[in-house]
Design a protein around this motif. Structure first.
Motif, mmCIF file in Angstrom:
data_model
loop_
_atom_site.group_PDB
_atom_site.id
_atom_site.type_symbol
_atom_site.label_atom_id
_atom_site.label_comp_id
_atom_site.label_asym_id
_atom_site.label_seq_id
_atom_site.Cartn_x
_atom_site.Cartn_y
_atom_site.Cartn_z
ATOM 1 N N THR A 136 0.845 -1.193 0.000
ATOM 2 C CA THR A 136 0.000 0.000 0.000
ATOM 3 C C THR A 136 0.882 1.245 0.000
ATOM 4 O O THR A 136 2.081 1.177 0.305
ATOM 5 C CB THR A 136 -0.904 0.043 1.242
ATOM 6 O OG1 THR A 136 -0.070 0.210 2.400
ATOM 7 C CG2 THR A 136 -1.759 -1.214 1.360
ATOM 8 N N ILE A 137 0.267 2.367 -0.267
ATOM 9 C CA ILE A 137 1.024 3.621 -0.260
ATOM 10 C C ILE A 137 1.554 3.917 1.133
ATOM 11 O O ILE A 137 2.659 4.457 1.282
ATOM 12 C CB ILE A 137 0.188 4.786 -0.844
ATOM 13 C CG1 ILE A 137 1.095 5.948 -1.233
ATOM 14 C CG2 ILE A 137 -0.913 5.203 0.127
ATOM 15 C CD1 ILE A 137 0.441 6.992 -2.107
ATOM 16 N N ALA A 138 0.812 3.548 2.164
ATOM 17 C CA ALA A 138 1.269 3.758 3.543
ATOM 18 C C ALA A 138 2.510 2.915 3.831
ATOM 19 O O ALA A 138 3.462 3.394 4.461
ATOM 20 C CB ALA A 138 0.151 3.418 4.524
ATOM 21 N N GLN A 139 2.505 1.669 3.369
ATOM 22 C CA GLN A 139 3.660 0.796 3.579
ATOM 23 C C GLN A 139 4.887 1.320 2.837
ATOM 24 O O GLN A 139 5.988 1.338 3.379
ATOM 25 C CB GLN A 139 3.334 -0.628 3.120
ATOM 26 C CG GLN A 139 2.312 -1.334 3.975
ATOM 27 C CD GLN A 139 1.805 -2.626 3.331
ATOM 28 O OE1 GLN A 139 1.592 -2.684 2.117
ATOM 29 N NE2 GLN A 139 1.621 -3.641 4.156
ATOM 30 N N VAL A 140 4.674 1.740 1.598
ATOM 31 C CA VAL A 140 5.780 2.262 0.798
ATOM 32 C C VAL A 140 6.302 3.556 1.410
ATOM 33 O O VAL A 140 7.515 3.783 1.473
ATOM 34 C CB VAL A 140 5.341 2.459 -0.673
ATOM 35 C CG1 VAL A 140 6.395 3.194 -1.475
ATOM 36 C CG2 VAL A 140 5.025 1.115 -1.311
ATOM 37 N N SER A 141 5.394 4.385 1.876
ATOM 38 C CA SER A 141 5.765 5.637 2.518
ATOM 39 C C SER A 141 6.680 5.375 3.709
ATOM 40 O O SER A 141 7.722 6.017 3.858
ATOM 41 C CB SER A 141 4.501 6.373 2.960
ATOM 42 O OG SER A 141 4.824 7.532 3.668
ATOM 43 N N PRO A 192 6.988 5.470 -13.069
ATOM 44 C CA PRO A 192 5.923 5.004 -13.964
ATOM 45 C C PRO A 192 4.617 4.779 -13.188
ATOM 46 O O PRO A 192 4.634 4.633 -11.961
ATOM 47 C CB PRO A 192 6.472 3.681 -14.504
ATOM 48 C CG PRO A 192 7.956 3.767 -14.327
ATOM 49 C CD PRO A 192 8.151 4.586 -13.081
ATOM 50 N N PRO A 193 3.495 4.753 -13.895
ATOM 51 C CA PRO A 193 2.212 4.525 -13.213
ATOM 52 C C PRO A 193 2.253 3.272 -12.337
ATOM 53 O O PRO A 193 2.755 2.228 -12.752
ATOM 54 C CB PRO A 193 1.226 4.363 -14.365
ATOM 55 C CG PRO A 193 1.854 5.092 -15.510
ATOM 56 C CD PRO A 193 3.338 4.912 -15.335
ATOM 57 N N VAL A 194 1.740 3.429 -11.145
ATOM 58 C CA VAL A 194 1.726 2.328 -10.178
ATOM 59 C C VAL A 194 0.499 1.466 -10.445
ATOM 60 O O VAL A 194 -0.600 1.986 -10.661
ATOM 61 C CB VAL A 194 1.698 2.893 -8.735
ATOM 62 C CG1 VAL A 194 1.561 1.781 -7.707
ATOM 63 C CG2 VAL A 194 2.945 3.736 -8.475
ATOM 64 N N ASP A 224 -1.224 -0.266 -5.680
ATOM 65 C CA ASP A 224 -0.665 -1.508 -5.156
ATOM 66 C C ASP A 224 0.771 -1.610 -5.680
ATOM 67 O O ASP A 224 1.020 -2.165 -6.751
ATOM 68 C CB ASP A 224 -1.506 -2.701 -5.609
ATOM 69 C CG ASP A 224 -1.065 -4.004 -4.978
ATOM 70 O OD1 ASP A 224 -0.294 -3.971 -3.994
ATOM 71 O OD2 ASP A 224 -1.476 -5.061 -5.491
ATOM 72 N N TYR A 225 1.702 -1.014 -4.932
ATOM 73 C CA TYR A 225 3.091 -0.945 -5.371
ATOM 74 C C TYR A 225 3.689 -2.343 -5.480
ATOM 75 O O TYR A 225 3.690 -3.107 -4.524
ATOM 76 C CB TYR A 225 3.906 -0.093 -4.396
ATOM 77 C CG TYR A 225 3.552 1.375 -4.449
ATOM 78 C CD1 TYR A 225 4.316 2.259 -5.184
ATOM 79 C CD2 TYR A 225 2.447 1.872 -3.760
ATOM 80 C CE1 TYR A 225 3.986 3.604 -5.242
ATOM 81 C CE2 TYR A 225 2.117 3.217 -3.816
ATOM 82 C CZ TYR A 225 2.894 4.074 -4.558
ATOM 83 O OH TYR A 225 2.569 5.398 -4.619
ATOM 84 N N ASP A 226 4.216 -2.629 -6.668
ATOM 85 C CA ASP A 226 4.874 -3.916 -6.881
ATOM 86 C C ASP A 226 6.392 -3.726 -6.804
ATOM 87 O O ASP A 226 6.886 -2.627 -6.528
ATOM 88 C CB ASP A 226 4.451 -4.528 -8.224
ATOM 89 C CG ASP A 226 4.758 -3.640 -9.420
ATOM 90 O OD1 ASP A 226 5.440 -2.595 -9.255
ATOM 91 O OD2 ASP A 226 4.331 -3.989 -10.529
ATOM 92 N N GLU A 227 7.124 -4.790 -7.040
ATOM 93 C CA GLU A 227 8.588 -4.741 -6.943
ATOM 94 C C GLU A 227 9.174 -3.708 -7.910
ATOM 95 O O GLU A 227 10.081 -2.948 -7.566
ATOM 96 C CB GLU A 227 9.181 -6.127 -7.223
ATOM 97 C CG GLU A 227 10.681 -6.192 -7.035
ATOM 98 C CD GLU A 227 11.246 -7.589 -7.261
ATOM 99 O OE1 GLU A 227 12.471 -7.681 -7.407
ATOM 100 O OE2 GLU A 227 10.469 -8.563 -7.293
ATOM 101 N N SER A 228 8.644 -3.661 -9.110
ATOM 102 C CA SER A 228 9.136 -2.703 -10.105
ATOM 103 C C SER A 228 8.910 -1.270 -9.644
ATOM 104 O O SER A 228 9.805 -0.414 -9.758
ATOM 105 C CB SER A 228 8.436 -2.946 -11.449
ATOM 106 O OG SER A 228 8.833 -1.976 -12.387
ATOM 107 N N SER A 229 7.741 -0.987 -9.112
ATOM 108 C CA SER A 229 7.442 0.359 -8.600
ATOM 109 C C SER A 229 8.415 0.735 -7.484
ATOM 110 O O SER A 229 8.921 1.862 -7.444
ATOM 111 C CB SER A 229 6.015 0.429 -8.062
ATOM 112 O OG SER A 229 5.075 0.139 -9.061
#
Length: 129
Positions: A2-7, A27-29, A38-43
């Motif tokens: 999630t964006i919170a986790q990535v943050s 690039p678009p997430v 939903d951030y993936d490994e590439s993001s």
């Protein structure tokens, strides 16, 4: 993720992450069924790259251009390498300048250490008399 986790993981605010995506810095997430990022490994790898390049002083506009070039494919490799080389050369020049400053500071500190040592010896001789 999630964006919170990535943050939390990357020390960037959710607003910053959304902004980076909006301006094309990453690039678009991918989104889940509910339309939530939903951030993936590439993001996440793109975020790591952007953080590294921003830490290296690369301007946002230059990074956006880099991402655009990347999206265009292998025919832009030389141009992308040129962007990275230019920043590397800037950093190398900065490091060289910082090394000169560091050497000067160390030299100055050495002078003070010698002066202090001399004063301490003089004091010891006075006390011994």
């Amino acid at each position: 993720m999630t964006i919170a986790q990535v943050s939390k993981e990357y020390g960037l605010s959710a607003d910053t992450l959304r902004y980076y995506e909006k301006i094309g810095l990453i690039p678009p997430v991918p989104r889940n069924f509910g339309g939530i990022r939903d951030y993936d490994e590439s993001s996440c790898k793109w975020i790591e790259f952007v953080k590294c390049m921003r830490g290296a002083g690369l301007p946002v506009e230059t990074l956006v251009r880099y991402v655009q070039l990347f999206a265009q494919g292998d025919e832009t490799i030389e141009e992308r390498k040129a962007i990275l080389r230019e920043q590397r050369d800037r950093i190398a020049a900065e490091v060289e300048e910082k090394q000169k400053v560091l050497a000067r500071l160390n030299g100055k500190l050495d002078v003070y250490e010698e002066m202090l040592l001399r004063k301490e010896r003089e004091l010891e001789q006075e006390v011994a008399r």
